[in-house]
Design an enzyme around this catalytic site. Structure first.
Site, PDB file in Angstrom:
ATOM      1  N   ASP A 134      65.161 127.950   3.643  1.00  7.46           N
ATOM      2  CA  ASP A 134      66.051 128.640   2.525  1.00  7.46           C
ATOM      3  C   ASP A 134      66.398 126.795   1.607  1.00  7.46           C
ATOM      4  OD1 ASP A 134      67.759 127.461   4.354  1.00  7.46           O
ATOM      5  OD2 ASP A 134      68.783 129.694   4.513  1.00  7.46           O
ATOM      6  N   HIS A 135      66.908 125.880   3.189  1.00  7.43           N
ATOM      7  CA  HIS A 135      67.624 125.032   2.714  1.00  7.43           C
ATOM      8  C   HIS A 135      67.246 124.132   1.663  1.00  7.43           C
ATOM      9  CE1 HIS A 135      70.470 126.115   5.084  1.00  7.43           C
ATOM     10  NE2 HIS A 135      71.606 125.784   5.284  1.00  7.43           N
ATOM     11  N   ASP A 199      73.879 127.329  11.517  1.00  2.00           N
ATOM     12  CA  ASP A 199      74.388 127.000  10.199  1.00  2.00           C
ATOM     13  C   ASP A 199      75.770 127.224  10.298  1.00  2.00           C
ATOM     14  OD1 ASP A 199      72.760 126.529   7.271  1.00  2.00           O
ATOM     15  OD2 ASP A 199      74.904 127.920   7.574  1.00  2.00           O
ATOM     16  N   ARG A 481      81.896 127.763  -0.385  1.00  3.78           N
ATOM     17  CA  ARG A 481      82.627 126.214  -0.164  1.00  3.78           C
ATOM     18  C   ARG A 481      82.765 125.338  -1.441  1.00  3.78           C
ATOM     19  NH1 ARG A 481      79.956 123.852   5.273  1.00  3.78           N
ATOM     20  NH2 ARG A 481      81.478 125.616   6.440  1.00  3.78           N
ATOM     21  N   SER A 676      80.552 117.836  11.881  1.00  3.07           N
ATOM     22  CA  SER A 676      78.897 118.416  12.085  1.00  3.07           C
ATOM     23  C   SER A 676      78.782 118.204  13.929  1.00  3.07           C
ATOM     24  CB  SER A 676      78.404 118.668  11.408  1.00  3.07           C
ATOM     25  OG  SER A 676      77.438 118.525  11.528  1.00  3.07           O
ATOM     26  N   ARG A 678      75.474 117.872  14.092  1.00  6.86           N
ATOM     27  CA  ARG A 678      74.895 117.094  14.413  1.00  6.86           C
ATOM     28  C   ARG A 678      74.030 116.383  15.605  1.00  6.86           C
ATOM     29  NH1 ARG A 678      76.233 114.498   9.740  1.00  6.86           N
ATOM     30  NH2 ARG A 678      75.998 116.288   9.145  1.00  6.86           N
TER      31      ARG A 678
END
Length: 787
Positions: A134-135, A199, A481, A676, A678
């Site tokens: 989806d990204h 996510d 956001r 994040s 990450r």
């Protein structure tokens, strides 16, 4: 009256339970016979079942230990404990070891997660897992064309993900399926479950009473590989809802109001739990909207207690058996009477106004009655350039129906949207259903462009052409956001977040000053009229149309499946195991960089244009620490190579040291690695030859991620020792001293002067020390798999 009250320690407030499900006021456990059924978690997987019986047994153990009423959030977490007998449990203090029911990954984060999982040497994921594309789909011209373009550009990534999912028994949702969170709500979420997703808006599944928590890829890999998942026991913020919504007020306004109360940091370290009689007036998808945007207040997750509206949604999405099973466990799918909250917020829905939040931050909350005044006072550009509805936050059938009713009202008066208008269906099922039932045609008549079933402008995947970069303008969306530059990369864009209803109304007017509750518009004949309040069904009367089949189930025979990764790929790279520790102390190491001030995961591994390299560790390592400020010169990405005397980029110097067999360390400041979760920020230093990161303090998730990659995250026992080290010093780390609860010695060798020793602290436990010795947590997993 709306109010917020801070309740600490013994003064905590107690929740009053709702009797909506006819639940008995009892602490007795559910009878085993009622929970012995084998009910599948979803309609796509054969062997994965909801284990309410095990959850009930775990809860009984914890109840006997704590001897107090439990919040619903606590019930879900404690019912998923790896060791309910021995686990320390104190909100805001203990680290819980949990066994989630599921893992979900979106395509940008799934790449590295799967690459790491592959290197563990396991033939299959140990827990149910799905991947959702989806990204990587950019909004340009419209759904079909944008999807076709994305499939072409990202073909090797999609082929890799599809083949890896087939190989390792993972469900794969192809590009065009929809946004991960909408797919989870429609297919996988179930009351009382625990899900982790790669996510931040994973909490969307709280709309079905599931504790769904956003994590980094390294955490997902742990659960995929059957390791317990660690989470600091969250505090619990209670939000008591009374009254009921009506008119222009929608579920989105609840979280917009809560965001204004708690701010972007107010939910940090806590789960937000909604309860009270007002809950029963909300649809399941409306509850999902509220939980989704809870990520904007920093909350671990948000959730609602199981009720009949959730049952209705489960039934509508062909999961009646799950709804019936949840009813048999219903008393544990809500808070206990007398449950205590660390903070309590009360909102009367009958008095709640529609809100608009922003610009530049999702917690600047303004009620519609005061918004025109605020826009004028702050000199926000009044013209609404673009209105955008949909996204994972607001793309339900109810959202689309209400929005379409407003658009149809305008069309009946002979007018259309003044602003550019876009619609992002959250899933193929929603797109197909609103196409069948006419809402999509209404939006197109209204002047709307229907985008792909994907994240699109919500995450910045938007090729916006109507304004130039730097041009001040206003857009309004139903997204979650709205940080500076988030949607279109233009820092001058004033982005406002509200309900789909207000987006449509203000797109018609083309003005931030318009209030549909009080103001009139001109029809095609110049006559004044007021828009009617929105109407729409929570669920489609004719049921959902599933649309195109976009799901790939893993094949029964996976032995001959080959994961597709080209050795010459610019975007994907198979991981090679990191080397194990050589068993010796590390001596004469240079300091690659002494970072000064804030060093977040974005400073360590930037996103933006680097997104396309998420699956290629060597290429993305070219962004390592390029945002960190060098204490030696106050500049970013400019450090001295001690072997050549030349100044160069951080990754270039690290690569040179690695080529020469020189290990190195980084010195960091306070809260190193915040932001994040990450995992690239931990993988890259390891890949380029780093041994240790030594700081005043770490952000917890980054510290854990470094350990997982076989690095040494160490802190100065005395934070002031940070100042005693110069960037051109050499250091020894006495790795042989590494032991649980004991300091480790750093020997500092100044270029001019005598060597001195500094004690360093660490938080390694026995299992994590094995990660270091074996070279990484994945190496440790692989070692156990072979044995």
């Amino acid at each position: 009256m709306m109010a917020t009250r801070q309740l600490l320690g013994a003064a905590r407030s107690r929740a009053v339970g709702s009797a909506s499900l006819g639940l008995r006021r009892t602490m007795a456990t559910v009878s085993d016979s009622a929970l012995d059924k084998k009910v599948k978690q979803n309609n796509w997987e054969e062997g994965n079942f909801i284990n309410y019986k095990k959850m009930s047994e775990n809860l009984a153990i914890v109840r006997s230990r704590l001897n107090r009423p439990l919040a619903y959030a606590e019930k879900i977490l404690y019912s998923h404990l790896d060791d309910p007998h021995g686990q320390e449990i104190e909100r805001g203090v203990s680290y819980l070891r949990l066994r989630p029911d599921r893992v979900a990954c979106q395509d940008a984060t799934a790449q590295m997660a799967i690459l790491q999982f592959m290197s563990a040497g396991m033939p299959s994921v140990a827990n149910p897992t799905t991947v959702h594309c989806d990204h990587l789909i950019e909004a340009q011209q419209g759904g079909e064309k944008d999807l076709a373009r994305a499939v072409g550009i990202n073909k090797e990534v999609y082929d890799f993900l599809a083949s890896a999912c087939a190989k390792y028994n993972i469900g794969f949702w192809k590009p065009g399926s929809g946004i991960i969170h909408q797919i989870l709500l429609e297919n996988y979420a179930f009351p009382g479950g625990l899900l982790i997703g790669t996510d931040s808006h994973t909490p969307n599944a709280g709309g079905l009473g599931m504790a769904a928590i956003g994590v980094g890829g390294a955490d997902a890999v742990d659960v995929m590989a059957n390791l317990p998942w660690e989470l600091k026991a969250p505090k619990v913020i209670g939000v008591k809802l009374t009254g009921s919504l009506s008119g222009w007020t929608s579920p989105k306004d609840i979280i917009l109001k809560v965001a204004g109360i708690l701010t972007v940091k107010g939910g940090t370290g806590a789960i937000v739990e909604y309860f009270g009689p007002g809950v029963d007036s909300l649809s399941a998808t409306g509850m999902g909207t509220i939980c989704n945007m809870g990520a904007e207040i920093g909350a671990t997750t948000s959730l609602f207690p199981f009720n009949d509206r959730m049952y209705d949604y489960l039934k509508a999405t062909k999961r009646t058996e799950i709804g019936d099973f949840a009813r048999s466990y219903a008393k544990e799918l809500r808070q206990d009477d007398g449950a205590e909250y660390d903070q309590l917020i009360e909102i009367n829905l009958s008095e709640l106004e529609p809100h608009i939040n922003g610009p530049f931050t999702p917690d600047l909350a303004t009620p519609i009655s005061k918004f025109a005044e605020a826009a004028k006072a702050n000199n926000w550009p009044d013209e609404v350039k673009v209105g955008l509805i949909g996204s994972c936050t607001n793309s339900s059938y109810e959202d689309m129906s209400r929005a379409a009713s407003i658009a149809r009202d305008a069309l009946n008066h002979g007018i259309k949207s003044k602003a550019l208008f876009t619609v992002t269906p959250g899933s193929e099922q929603i797109r197909a259903t609103i196409a069948r039932d006419g809402q999509l045609q209404t939006f197109e008549e209204f002047g709307g462009v229907v985008l792909a079933n994907a994240c699109g402008p919500c995450i910045g995947q938007w090729d916006r052409q109507d304004v130039k970069k730097g041009e001040a303008n206003s857009i309004i969306s139903s997204y979650n956001r709205n940080f500076t530059g988030r949607n279109d990369g233009n820092p001058a864009t004033h982005s406002f977040v509200t309900s789909p209803d207000l987006v449509v109304a203000m797109s018609i007017a083309g003005s931030l000053s318009f209030n549909p509750l009080t103001d009139t518009l001109k029809d095609k004949d110049g006559k004044d009229f007021k828009l009617s309040p929105p109407t729409g069904n929570g669920l489609p009367e004719r049921g959902y149309d599933p649309g195109q089949d976009t799901y790939q189930a893993p094949p029964k025979d996976r032995a001959n499946v080959t994961v597709q990764v080209s050795p010459t790929s610019d975007r994907l790279q198979l991981l090679s195991p990191f080397n194990a520790w050589d068993g010796k102390d590390a001596t004469d190491m240079p300091i690659l960089i002494k970072a000064q001030g804030k060093t977040t995961t974005d400073h360590i591994s930037m996103a933006g244009p680097w997104l396309k390299y998420r699956g290629h560790l060597d290429n993305i390592s070219n962004n390592m620490l390029i945002g960190a400020i060098n204490a030696a010169n106050g500049e970013a990405n400019k450090i001295k190579n001690f072997t050549t005397g030349e100044w160069d980029a951080v990754p270039a110097v690290a690569r040179d040291y690695k080529a020469k067999g020189i290990r190195w360390v980084v010195i960091g400041d306070w809260n190193y690695g915040e932001g994040s979760s990450r995992e690239h920020a931990a993988l890259e230093p390891r890949h380029l030859g780093g041994l240790a990161i030594i700081t005043r303090s770490f952000a917890r998730i980054h510290e854990t991620n470094l350990k997982k990659q076989g690095m040494l995250p160490l802190t100065f026992s005395d934070p002031a020792d940070y100042d005693r080290i110069n960037p051109d010093d050499k250091v020894d780390i006495l790795c042989t001293e590494l032991a649980v609860g004991k300091p480790i010695t750093l020997r500092v060798k100044p270029a001019n002067g005598e060597a001195f020793e500094i004690p360093l602290s660490h938080t390694f436990n026995e299992a994590q020390i094995e990660w270091f010795k074996n070279g990484s947590a994945l190496n440790t997993m692989a070692k156990k798999t072979k044995n």
